[in-house]
Design an enzyme around this catalytic site. Structure first.
Site, PDB file in Angstrom:
ATOM      1  CG  HIS A  17      -1.868   1.147   1.258  1.00 57.63           C
ATOM      2  ND1 HIS A  17      -3.206   0.967   1.524  1.00 57.63           N
ATOM      3  CD2 HIS A  17      -1.721   2.480   1.040  1.00 57.63           C
ATOM      4  CE1 HIS A  17      -3.827   2.126   1.470  1.00 57.63           C
ATOM      5  NE2 HIS A  17      -2.936   3.071   1.182  1.00 57.63           N
ATOM      6  CG  HIS A  19      -0.948   7.079  -1.348  1.00 55.14           C
ATOM      7  ND1 HIS A  19      -2.192   7.204  -1.909  1.00 55.14           N
ATOM      8  CD2 HIS A  19      -1.124   6.429  -0.171  1.00 55.14           C
ATOM      9  CE1 HIS A  19      -3.093   6.660  -1.090  1.00 55.14           C
ATOM     10  NE2 HIS A  19      -2.473   6.178  -0.034  1.00 55.14           N
ATOM     11  CE  LYS A 110      -7.975   2.015  -0.407  1.00 55.71           C
ATOM     12  NZ  LYS A 110      -6.781   2.821  -0.150  1.00 55.71           N
ATOM     13  CG  HIS A 147      -9.949   4.606   3.454  1.00 62.34           C
ATOM     14  ND1 HIS A 147      -8.770   5.293   3.492  1.00 62.34           N
ATOM     15  CD2 HIS A 147     -10.696   5.097   4.478  1.00 62.34           C
ATOM     16  CE1 HIS A 147      -8.786   6.169   4.482  1.00 62.34           C
ATOM     17  NE2 HIS A 147      -9.958   6.073   5.100  1.00 62.34           N
ATOM     18  CG  HIS A 185      -4.906   2.542   5.828  1.00 62.59           C
ATOM     19  ND1 HIS A 185      -6.251   2.507   6.102  1.00 62.59           N
ATOM     20  CD2 HIS A 185      -4.782   3.156   4.625  1.00 62.59           C
ATOM     21  CE1 HIS A 185      -6.902   3.072   5.115  1.00 62.59           C
ATOM     22  NE2 HIS A 185      -6.041   3.466   4.205  1.00 62.59           N
ATOM     23  CG  ASP A 258      -1.726   5.050   3.797  1.00 70.10           C
ATOM     24  OD1 ASP A 258      -1.816   5.307   2.582  1.00 70.10           O
ATOM     25  OD2 ASP A 258      -2.528   5.499   4.637  1.00 70.10           O
TER      26      ASP A 258
HETATM   27  O1  DOR Z   1      -3.463   9.614   5.374  1.00 68.99           O
HETATM   28  C1  DOR Z   1      -3.818   9.244   4.267  1.00 68.99           C
HETATM   29  N1  DOR Z   1      -3.281   9.786   3.141  1.00 68.99           N
HETATM   30  N2  DOR Z   1      -4.755   8.313   4.181  1.00 68.99           N
HETATM   31  C2  DOR Z   1      -5.298   7.967   3.017  1.00 68.99           C
HETATM   32  O2  DOR Z   1      -6.165   7.137   3.003  1.00 68.99           O
HETATM   33  C3  DOR Z   1      -4.886   8.647   1.766  1.00 68.99           C
HETATM   34  C4  DOR Z   1      -3.546   9.208   1.876  1.00 68.99           C
HETATM   35  C5  DOR Z   1      -3.201  10.174   0.754  1.00 68.99           C
HETATM   36  O3  DOR Z   1      -3.476   9.863  -0.391  1.00 68.99           O
HETATM   37  O4  DOR Z   1      -2.632  11.234   1.038  1.00 68.99           O
HETATM   38 ZN    ZN Z   2      -3.398   5.066   1.417  1.00 69.12          ZN
END
Ligand code: DOR
Ligand code: ZN
Length: 356
Positions: A17, A19, A110, A147, A185, A258
C-alpha cells in the site's frame, strides 16, 4: 560484548500500500520506494483517479519512466515492480474487472467511501449497491482493498473505522464470502480482532505510524501535522493491539506503509491534509516498532512473506540488510518544483538504517 553492529537480513520486502502520486512527484517517490521494496501496490487516488485498466497501464508507464531516469543501482531498478490498482466508483463495471484480470498488471481494486480521505470525492456513495462488481472480482480472484471508514458527518472521526466494520464490511463479507479483501491501514483493536475472526481470504495491512504512535503523539504539547493521516491515529491501547497482531506471526497481517507524500507547506497549514511520508525509511521504522516489543524475528514474515502469500505471488529472492546503526531522518526532500517534502519523524534519529 562485541562492537560489531547488529544486522538483520530480510528477504526483499514488498509494500502492499503506497502512494507514489504522478508526473513530477515520481522523481522523488519512485527512487525512495524502489530502494526498499520490490513490488509496490500503487494507490489510484490521483487527480483524476485511475479508474480503468487503460489508465492503469499508462500510469505504470509513467512510473517506469521515472524509474529509468532515477540515479539508483540497476539491480534495484530491475527488481522494482509497480502493481496497479483500480479506483472503484459508482460507475465501475463488471466488464472493467474482466479487463483488469487479463491485463496482468492490475492487482486489485480499491474502495474509498466517497469523502473518506485525500482525493476520494469520486469514491463510492452506495457501497452495497456495487454487488455486480464484487461478484465479478470474486469470480476473477481480484482482491478488494478497503479504506474502512464511514464518512457520515455525525460519526466521530475516532469511531469511523469500527462503524465501517459493523455496517459495511461485515455485509460485504456475508454477501461475498469468497472475495479476497485487504483491510487497509487498520488502526483499531476492533479492526484487528475483526480481521482475526474472518476466514483466510481477509487480511490487513498495518502502517509504521500506527505501530509506533498514538493520538497523544499527534496532539499533546501542540498539534503535529506530520502525524496526521487517515484513518487517524487512535488511543495507545489500539496501538498496542496492532503491535501484538503485527508481531504475532499470523499471516493475515502484512506490511503496507501508506506512505503518502504531500508538500510540506500543504501539511503545515490551517487545513493540513492527511498522510505520512515514510517510504525512504519505512524499514527502519518497522524495525523500531518490532524491536520495541522484542519481536525483530517476526519482521521478515510480516514484511516479505505474508503479503506475497495473500496475493498468491512468489516470495522475492533478493535480500536487504538492516543495521543497528543510527540513521538521521532528513528534515525534508526536494519535491515538485522547488517545494519540500517532510518525512515522518523528520530531523530525528532512528536506531536502524538500511545497509548501503
Ligand atoms: O493519510 C492518508 N493519506 N490516508 C489515506 O487514506 C490517503 C492518503 C493520501 O493519499 O494522502
Ligand atoms: Zn493510502
Amino acid at each position: 560484548m562485541t562492537n560489531t553492529p547488529q544486522t538483520l537480513t530480510l528477504i526483499q520486502p514488498d509494500d502492499w500500500h503506497i502512494h507514489l502520486r504522478d508526473n513530477d512527484a515520481l522523481a522523488t517517490t519512485v527512487p525512495h520506494a524502489c530502494m526498499s521494496f520490490n513490488r509496490v501496490i500503487c494507490m489510484p487516488n490521483l487527480v483524476p483517479p485511475v479508474k480503468t485498466t487503460e489508465q492503469a497501464t499508462l500510469y505504470r508507464e509513467r512510473i517506469l519512466t521515472a524509474l529509468d531516469k532515477a540515479d539508483i543501482p540497476s539491480q534495484r531498478k530491475a527488481e522494482f515492480d509497480p502493481r496497479m490498482v483500480l479506483y472503484l466508483t459508482d460507475h465501475t463495471t463488471a466488464d472493467e474487472i474482466a479487463r483488469a484480470k487479463v491485463s496482468g498488471i492490475v492487482q486489485a481494486v480499491k474502495l474509498y467511501p466517497a469523502g473518506a480521505t485525500t482525493n476520494s470525492s469520486d469514491g463510492v456513495t452506495d457501497i452495497l449497491g456495487r454487488a455486480g462488481v464484487f461478484e465479478s472480482m470474486q469470480k476473477h480472484g481480484i482482491p478488494l482493498l478497503v479504506h474502512g471508514e464511514v464518512t457520515h458527518h455525525d460519526v466521530d472521526i475516532f469511531d469511523r473505522e469500527k462503524r465501517f466494520l459493523d455496517e459495511i464490511l461485515s455485509v460485504i463479507i456475508k454477501n461475498f464470502p469468497e472475495l479476497r479483501i485487504v483491510m487497509e491501514h487498520i488502526t483499531t483493536r476492533d479492526a484487528a480482532d475483526f480481521c482475526l475472526a474472518q476466514a483466510d481470504n481477509v487480511g490487513a495491512t498495518i502502517t509504521p505510524q500506527h505501530l509506533l504512535f498514538n493520538r497523544n503523539h499527534m496532539l499533546v504539547g501542540g498539534v503535529k501535522p506530520h502525524f496526521y493521516c487517515l484513518p487517524i491515529l487512535k488511543r495507545a491501547d489500539h496501538q498496542k493491539r496492532l503491535l501484538e497482531v503485527a508481531t504475532s506471526g499470523n499471516p493475515k497481517f502484512f506490511l503496507g506503509t501508506d506512505s503518502a507524500p504531500h508538500a510540506t507547506h500543504i501539511k503545515e497549514s490551517a487545513c493540513g491534509c492527511a498522510g505520512c511520508y515514510s517510504a525512504p525509511h519505512a524499514l527502519p521504522l518497522y524495525a523500531t516498532a518490532f524491536e520495541s516489543v522484542g519481536a525483530l524475528d517476526k519482521l521478515e514474515n510480516f514484511a516479505s512473506r505474508f503479503g506475497a502469500k495473500f496475493y498468491g505471488l512468489p516470495i522475492n529472492t533478493s535480500t536487504i540488510t538492516l543495521v543497528k546503526s543510527d540513521m538521521s531522518v532528513p528534515e525534508g526532500y526536494p519535491y515538485l518544483d522547488g517545494k519540500s517534502l517532510t518525512p515522518l519523524l523528520s530531523g530525528q534519529t532512528l536506531a536502524w538504517s538500511v545497509q548501503s
